[in-house]
Design a protein around this motif. Sequence first.
Motif, short mmCIF file in Angstrom:
data_model
loop_
_atom_site.label_atom_id
_atom_site.label_comp_id
_atom_site.label_asym_id
_atom_site.label_seq_id
_atom_site.Cartn_x
_atom_site.Cartn_y
_atom_site.Cartn_z
N VAL A 136 0.87 -1.09 -0.04
CA VAL A 136 -0.08 -0.10 0.11
C VAL A 136 0.72 1.17 -0.04
O VAL A 136 0.64 2.33 -0.67
CB VAL A 136 -1.10 -0.24 1.30
CG1 VAL A 136 -1.70 1.33 1.53
CG2 VAL A 136 -1.88 -1.28 1.14
N ALA A 137 2.16 1.24 0.68
CA ALA A 137 2.87 2.42 0.97
C ALA A 137 3.56 2.66 -0.32
O ALA A 137 3.71 3.62 -0.75
CB ALA A 137 3.81 2.20 2.05
N ALA A 138 3.91 1.49 -1.13
CA ALA A 138 4.54 1.44 -2.41
C ALA A 138 3.64 2.34 -3.40
O ALA A 138 4.11 3.02 -4.20
CB ALA A 138 5.23 0.38 -2.60
N ASP A 139 2.36 1.72 -3.39
CA ASP A 139 1.51 2.29 -4.32
C ASP A 139 1.24 3.62 -4.27
O ASP A 139 1.16 4.44 -5.14
CB ASP A 139 0.02 1.32 -4.50
CG ASP A 139 0.52 0.06 -4.73
OD1 ASP A 139 1.38 -0.36 -5.28
OD2 ASP A 139 -0.66 -0.81 -4.29
N LEU A 140 1.23 4.05 -2.86
CA LEU A 140 0.95 5.48 -2.54
C LEU A 140 2.15 6.42 -3.09
O LEU A 140 1.91 7.61 -3.81
CB LEU A 140 0.70 5.87 -1.25
CG LEU A 140 -0.70 5.36 -0.75
CD1 LEU A 140 -0.72 5.64 0.97
CD2 LEU A 140 -1.65 6.44 -1.41
N GLU A 141 3.31 5.77 -2.89
CA GLU A 141 4.62 6.65 -3.31
C GLU A 141 4.78 6.76 -4.70
O GLU A 141 4.99 7.45 -5.57
CB GLU A 141 5.68 5.82 -2.76
CG GLU A 141 7.01 6.75 -2.82
CD GLU A 141 8.27 6.03 -2.53
OE1 GLU A 141 9.20 6.50 -2.67
OE2 GLU A 141 8.09 4.89 -1.83
N ALA A 142 4.34 5.52 -5.27
CA ALA A 142 4.43 5.37 -6.91
C ALA A 142 3.32 6.38 -7.54
O ALA A 142 3.81 6.92 -8.72
CB ALA A 142 4.15 4.03 -7.38
N SER A 143 2.25 6.45 -6.96
CA SER A 143 1.08 7.42 -7.57
C SER A 143 1.41 8.97 -7.39
O SER A 143 0.60 9.64 -8.16
CB SER A 143 -0.22 7.24 -6.94
OG SER A 143 -0.12 7.61 -5.51
N GLY A 144 2.47 9.29 -6.61
CA GLY A 144 2.85 10.60 -6.57
C GLY A 144 2.03 11.46 -5.53
O GLY A 144 2.14 12.80 -5.35
N ALA A 145 1.03 10.65 -4.89
CA ALA A 145 0.00 11.35 -3.88
C ALA A 145 0.94 11.90 -2.68
O ALA A 145 0.52 12.61 -2.04
CB ALA A 145 -0.89 10.36 -3.55
N LEU A 146 1.93 11.27 -2.59
CA LEU A 146 2.84 11.59 -1.18
C LEU A 146 3.89 12.57 -1.45
O LEU A 146 4.78 13.03 -0.70
CB LEU A 146 3.41 10.30 -0.62
CG LEU A 146 2.61 9.34 0.00
CD1 LEU A 146 3.17 8.17 0.48
CD2 LEU A 146 1.64 9.73 0.98
#
Length: 452
Positions: free
Chosen positions: A18-28
């Motif tokens: 989940v953390a990797a997906d959020l980081e990859a999406s640019g949301a963070l």
Amino acid sequence: MTMTEDEEQGRRRSTAEVAADLEASGALDALFARIDSGEVQLTGDGGLLPGLLKAALERGLQAEMSSHLGYEKGDPEAASFPNSRNGTSPKTVATEVGDVGLEVPRDRDGTFAPRLVPKGSRRLGGLDEMIISLYAGGMTIRDIQHHLASTIGTELSHETISKITDEILEEVLAWQRRPLEAFYPVVYLDALVVKVRDGAHVRNKAAHIAVGVDLEGIKHVLGIWVQAAEGAKFWAGVCAELANRGVADVLVVCCDGLTGLPEAIEATWPGSMVQTCVVHLIRAAMRFVNYGHRKAVAAALKTVYQAPDAPTARAALDAFAASELGKRNPNTVRVFADAWERFTPFLAFPPMLRRVIYTTNSIESLNYQLRKIIKNRGHFPNDDAVVKLLWLAICNIEDKRARDRQRERDQNVPSDKRHADGRLVEGQVTTNWKQALAQLALAYPDRINPYL
């Protein structure tokens, strides 16, 4: 309900995904920029992580309240229900990321009992586990107190931290009293010195440790006992306790050369063979040897303890005693001569079995790791604190090594290139055990066969 190791690993993997997906999406990205600039801090008062935890806990508490009342907050039909919300109460809980201030919802009947943050609870479970882990690593209670205050901003009293670590005493007591196997082919006995407060004085005491090897070759710490000094009388009590917990027979007991200890062992297990630890014997024999002679004396002694049989070993010792080097070091000869009856039994066995029973190194390596943990501690307040820390330290060392090995397996590191340490004692398989067991079965056919 406690998760299994596989379930725990699966949970951690899913969280990491989940953390990797959020980081990859640019949301963070915007959040990372604010963290990098110092505008947002992660922990401590006003930190991001405490804020996220506060929001998650309060959301969970509101969900629990809705379930308790039977309707959601803001439901227009709320008046038709017998019980209703009645505001919130402030509460501060200590967590792994710092103190978190919560608004705990209340109901008018006063029957709401949250499970997420139970009534009377001032700490979340993860913080207790952190404190116990720090304690197992050798930190004192005051060290832990300072560490929590300086890293996550959580202030806990000395009494609170002490109470958290004391909560495992029942678990330690249950472990110390657990039933044991009826038969252990090999048992190792040894002790290490610890400092314990006794009234107004701090005294040296001996923490006695027993390690047993079962028929599968797996090593187990059978117990830890604290006494004013290492003595044969106390070891006799330890052996009696092991017998009361189910140990009916032991083939070989390897121990140091303590006077009276072999007799104490044989009184409990009359058919056992007592083997004096050769490493202890060599250490005692070398104690008074000049540094310039040590290599030569060590080489001469090797012909004694590596001899093919007892008569050859005796001839090698006599030859050393008659040599110029032996005449310069009469104490070395005397140490071996005095321990001869308890030193020679292992010489009757083939090499594979000799390697298993000639030394208490299984406990020596354990003691070495434990000494690293207790060396920074001035002293222990009582005997229970000694047993508690040693037990926690053993569990902590084993868990760390297990995680290191699992990490290398997850990274597909070839087995011949892995560097993670194997298990220290608990669960470790004795090297070349199958060959040693076969040799024991030949030596003791009537005592091993019934247990196979």
